[in-house]
Design an enzyme around this catalytic site. Structure first.
Site, PDB file in Angstrom:
ATOM      1  N   THR A   1      20.604  85.258   0.159  1.00 42.26           N
ATOM      2  CA  THR A   1      20.587  85.459  -1.296  1.00 42.26           C
ATOM      3  C   THR A   1      19.887  86.787  -1.566  1.00 42.26           C
ATOM      4  O   THR A   1      18.689  86.928  -1.284  1.00 42.26           O
ATOM      5  CB  THR A   1      19.808  84.325  -1.997  1.00 42.26           C
ATOM      6  OG1 THR A   1      20.399  83.084  -1.649  1.00 42.26           O
ATOM      7  CG2 THR A   1      19.837  84.516  -3.508  1.00 42.26           C
TER       8      THR A   1
ATOM      9  N   LYS B   1      25.230  82.959  -7.291  1.00 44.99           N
ATOM     10  CA  LYS B   1      24.054  82.339  -6.659  1.00 44.99           C
ATOM     11  C   LYS B   1      22.797  82.541  -7.507  1.00 44.99           C
ATOM     12  O   LYS B   1      21.975  81.632  -7.672  1.00 44.99           O
ATOM     13  CB  LYS B   1      23.871  82.945  -5.259  1.00 44.99           C
ATOM     14  CG  LYS B   1      22.620  82.512  -4.533  1.00 44.99           C
ATOM     15  CD  LYS B   1      22.640  81.037  -4.201  1.00 44.99           C
ATOM     16  CE  LYS B   1      21.323  80.604  -3.565  1.00 44.99           C
ATOM     17  NZ  LYS B   1      21.236  79.148  -3.439  1.00 44.99           N
TER      18      LYS B   1
ATOM     19  N   LYS C   1      11.547  84.835  -5.247  1.00 45.30           N
ATOM     20  CA  LYS C   1      12.464  85.964  -5.018  1.00 45.30           C
ATOM     21  C   LYS C   1      13.723  85.808  -5.871  1.00 45.30           C
ATOM     22  O   LYS C   1      14.152  86.751  -6.542  1.00 45.30           O
ATOM     23  CB  LYS C   1      12.847  86.015  -3.530  1.00 45.30           C
ATOM     24  CG  LYS C   1      13.900  87.051  -3.199  1.00 45.30           C
ATOM     25  CD  LYS C   1      14.585  86.778  -1.871  1.00 45.30           C
ATOM     26  CE  LYS C   1      15.469  85.569  -1.934  1.00 45.30           C
ATOM     27  NZ  LYS C   1      16.444  85.434  -0.857  1.00 45.30           N
TER      28      LYS C   1
HETATM   29  P1  NAD Z   1      13.788  81.620   6.748  1.00 46.51           P
HETATM   30  O1  NAD Z   1      12.623  82.495   6.456  1.00 46.51           O
HETATM   31  O2  NAD Z   1      13.557  80.224   7.223  1.00 46.51           O
HETATM   32  O3  NAD Z   1      14.749  82.332   7.827  1.00 46.51           O
HETATM   33  C1  NAD Z   1      14.982  83.697   7.889  1.00 46.51           C
HETATM   34  C2  NAD Z   1      15.096  84.067   9.361  1.00 46.51           C
HETATM   35  O4  NAD Z   1      15.463  85.431   9.466  1.00 46.51           O
HETATM   36  C3  NAD Z   1      13.773  83.895  10.116  1.00 46.51           C
HETATM   37  O5  NAD Z   1      13.995  83.054  11.254  1.00 46.51           O
HETATM   38  C4  NAD Z   1      13.398  85.319  10.533  1.00 46.51           C
HETATM   39  O6  NAD Z   1      12.745  85.399  11.772  1.00 46.51           O
HETATM   40  C5  NAD Z   1      14.775  85.973  10.577  1.00 46.51           C
HETATM   41  N1  NAD Z   1      14.743  87.435  10.465  1.00 46.51           N
HETATM   42  C6  NAD Z   1      14.090  88.202   9.556  1.00 46.51           C
HETATM   43  N2  NAD Z   1      14.332  89.510   9.783  1.00 46.51           N
HETATM   44  C7  NAD Z   1      15.172  89.573  10.845  1.00 46.51           C
HETATM   45  C8  NAD Z   1      15.781  90.628  11.560  1.00 46.51           C
HETATM   46  N3  NAD Z   1      15.574  91.880  11.241  1.00 46.51           N
HETATM   47  N4  NAD Z   1      16.582  90.310  12.610  1.00 46.51           N
HETATM   48  C9  NAD Z   1      16.791  89.027  12.965  1.00 46.51           C
HETATM   49  N5  NAD Z   1      16.233  87.969  12.315  1.00 46.51           N
HETATM   50  C10 NAD Z   1      15.425  88.255  11.283  1.00 46.51           C
HETATM   51  O7  NAD Z   1      14.687  81.617   5.430  1.00 46.51           O
HETATM   52  P2  NAD Z   1      15.783  80.540   4.981  1.00 46.51           P
HETATM   53  O8  NAD Z   1      15.130  79.468   4.176  1.00 46.51           O
HETATM   54  O9  NAD Z   1      16.638  80.198   6.144  1.00 46.51           O
HETATM   55  O10 NAD Z   1      16.603  81.443   3.932  1.00 46.51           O
HETATM   56  C11 NAD Z   1      17.462  82.495   4.355  1.00 46.51           C
HETATM   57  C12 NAD Z   1      18.267  82.980   3.154  1.00 46.51           C
HETATM   58  O11 NAD Z   1      19.004  81.880   2.599  1.00 46.51           O
HETATM   59  C13 NAD Z   1      17.395  83.525   2.009  1.00 46.51           C
HETATM   60  O12 NAD Z   1      18.015  84.632   1.436  1.00 46.51           O
HETATM   61  C14 NAD Z   1      17.312  82.343   1.048  1.00 46.51           C
HETATM   62  O13 NAD Z   1      17.077  82.761  -0.282  1.00 46.51           O
HETATM   63  C15 NAD Z   1      18.694  81.729   1.231  1.00 46.51           C
HETATM   64  N6  NAD Z   1      18.783  80.290   0.924  1.00 46.51           N
HETATM   65  C16 NAD Z   1      17.853  79.412   1.391  1.00 46.51           C
HETATM   66  C17 NAD Z   1      17.987  78.058   1.075  1.00 46.51           C
HETATM   67  C18 NAD Z   1      16.970  77.042   1.567  1.00 46.51           C
HETATM   68  O14 NAD Z   1      17.029  75.873   1.094  1.00 46.51           O
HETATM   69  N7  NAD Z   1      16.069  77.391   2.490  1.00 46.51           N
HETATM   70  C19 NAD Z   1      19.068  77.605   0.314  1.00 46.51           C
HETATM   71  C20 NAD Z   1      20.016  78.519  -0.110  1.00 46.51           C
HETATM   72  C21 NAD Z   1      19.868  79.870   0.203  1.00 46.51           C
END
Ligand code: NAD
Length: 298
Positions: A96, A171, A246
C-alpha cells in the site's frame, strides 16, 4: 506455472508467497530477515541469495513492502529490479503506497518496456493465509490480464480498478474507511464498559444491528467475541498501528491534493499519530481500544 520472485516476506508477504508455492509456482523469496526466508523455504519456496541473481530469470516479480520509498528503491534503485529483470518480466506491487509513487514506478517500468500493475490488497493476514484477499488492480489491460492468474492463487476477488495508481486510490479510500470504523468500534466498546454493559452482549447486538462492520465482526478490538482477532493474542499484528497511520496519512495527502474534505479521516489520522507516538507502532491497530479507554498502552 511461473518462476516468481517474491520481495517482502512479512506478515502479509509470507503467506501470500506460500499460496503461490501451493498453486505450483516456483517461488524465490527476498527479504532483509533471514528468519522470513527460512519460513518460505519451510513452505516449499527458495531463499534468494541476492536480488540480481534471483530476478535474472524471473517471469514475474511480486512485491509486498512497507512503504513507497521501499518500493521505489527495490525497483528503481541502482541494483534494483529494473536493472536485472529479463525482457518480458511482469511486475506486481501489492504494497500500500502513495498513488503518485505507484504511478512513478509504473511509468519507469513502462519506459523500459515492462508491464507493471499496482495491486494492493484487503483482507488482512487471515485473508492472506486463506488465499481470500481482495486485489484492487491499477494498470493497462495487458498488465491486468497477465497479473490476474497470478493474483488468483492468492485472492478471491480481483478487480481492475483502472489505469496505473487506481488500485492504490481504491486501497487508500478503503483503509480510510477502515481506520474510521475501527475508531468507532473502539469508542463503542470503551463507552459500553463505562456504562457497565458486557462486551459480549454489545457484540451480540451490534454485530446483528446497524453498527455491524468488518472492524466489529471480523476484527473485534476487545478480547473474547471474535477468537481469531488480535485482541486475543495481546494485540500482536495482524496490521500494525504504524501501517494504519501510514495509510491514513496517505489518505490525507491525496485528499488535500484533490481538495476533498475528509474530517473523520483527519481525526482518525491524528488519533493514530498519538497512539503510535506513545510506543504502539508495532502493536496491532485494534489496540487503539486500550488507548481510548484510558488503559495500558505499550
Ligand atoms: P511487514 O513489515 O510485516 O513486512 C514487510 C517486509 O518487507 C518485512 O519482512 C521486511 O523485512 C521486508 N523488507 C523491507 N524492505 C525490504 C527490502 N528492501 N528488500 C526486501 N525485503 C524488505 O508488513 P506487512 O504487514 O506484511 O505489510 C506489507 C504491505 O502490505 C504494507 O504496505 C501494508 O500497508 C500492506 N498491507 C498490510 C496488511 C496487514 O494486515 N498487515 C493488509 C493489507 C495491506
Amino acid at each position: 506455472m511461473s518462476r516468481i520472485v517474491f520481495i517482502g516476506l512479512g506478515n502479509m508477504g509470507l503467506p501470500m508467497a506460500a499460496n503461490l508455492v501451493r498453486a505450483g509456482h516456483v517461488v524465490t523469496g527476498l527479504d532483509l530477515s533471514g528468519d522470513a526466508l527460512a519460513r518460505l523455504v519451510e513452505a516449499g519456496g527458495r531463499a534468494g541469495t541476492s536480488l540480481a541473481e534471483a530476478v535474472a530469470d524471473a517471469e514475474v516479480v511480486v512485491s509486498m513492502l512497507p512503504e513507497g520509498r521501499h518500493v521505489e528503491a527495490v525497483y528503481a534503485g541502482e541494483e534494483g529490479v529494473f536493472a536485472h529483470a529479463p525482457h518480458g518480466c511482469l511486475f506486481i506491487d501489492s504494497s500500500t503506497i502513495h498513488v503518485e509513487s505507484a504511478r512513478k514506478v509504473a511509468g519507469m517500468a513502462a519506459a523500459r518496456g515492462f508491464d507493471m500493475a499496482d495491486a494492493p490488497v484487503s483482507g488482512g493476514v487471515g485473508g492472506a493465509a486463506a488465499a481470500t484477499l481482495t486485489f484492487m488492480v491499477g494498470g493497462s489491460d495487458t498488465a491486468f490480464g497477465r497479473a490476474e492468474p497470478i493474483l488468483a492463487a492468492m485472492g478471491k476477488t480481483i478487480v481492475h480498478a483502472g489505469a496505473s495508481g487506481a488500485g492504490q486510490a481504491a486501497k487508500i479510500c478503503n483503509n480510510m474507511i477502515l481506520g474510521i470504523s475501527m475508531v468507532a468500534v473502539c469508542e463503542g466498546f470503551a463507552l459500553a464498559e463505562k456504562l457497565g454493559l458486557d462486551a459480549q452482549k454489545l457484540f451480540d447486538i451490534a454485530s446483528t444491528s446497524s453498527g455491524q462492520c468488518w472492524s466489529l465482526t471480523t476484527y473485534c478490538p476487545v478480547p473474547g467475541p471474535v477468537p481469531t482477532s488480535p485482541a486475543n493474542r495481546g494485540y500482536t499484528p495482524g496490521f500494525a498501528a504504524a501501517m494504519m497511520l501510514k495509510d491514513l496519512k496517505l489518505s490525507q495527502d491525496v485528499a488535500s491534493a484533490a481538495g476533498q474534505a475528509t474530517p473523520l479521516g483527519a481525526e482518525a489520522a491524528q488519533l493514530y499519530r498519538l497512539f503510535v507516538d506513545q510506543g504502539n507502532a508495532g502493536r496491532d491497530f485494534s489496540a487503539l481500544f486500550e488507548f481510548l479507554r484510558g488503559g495500558k498502552s505499550a
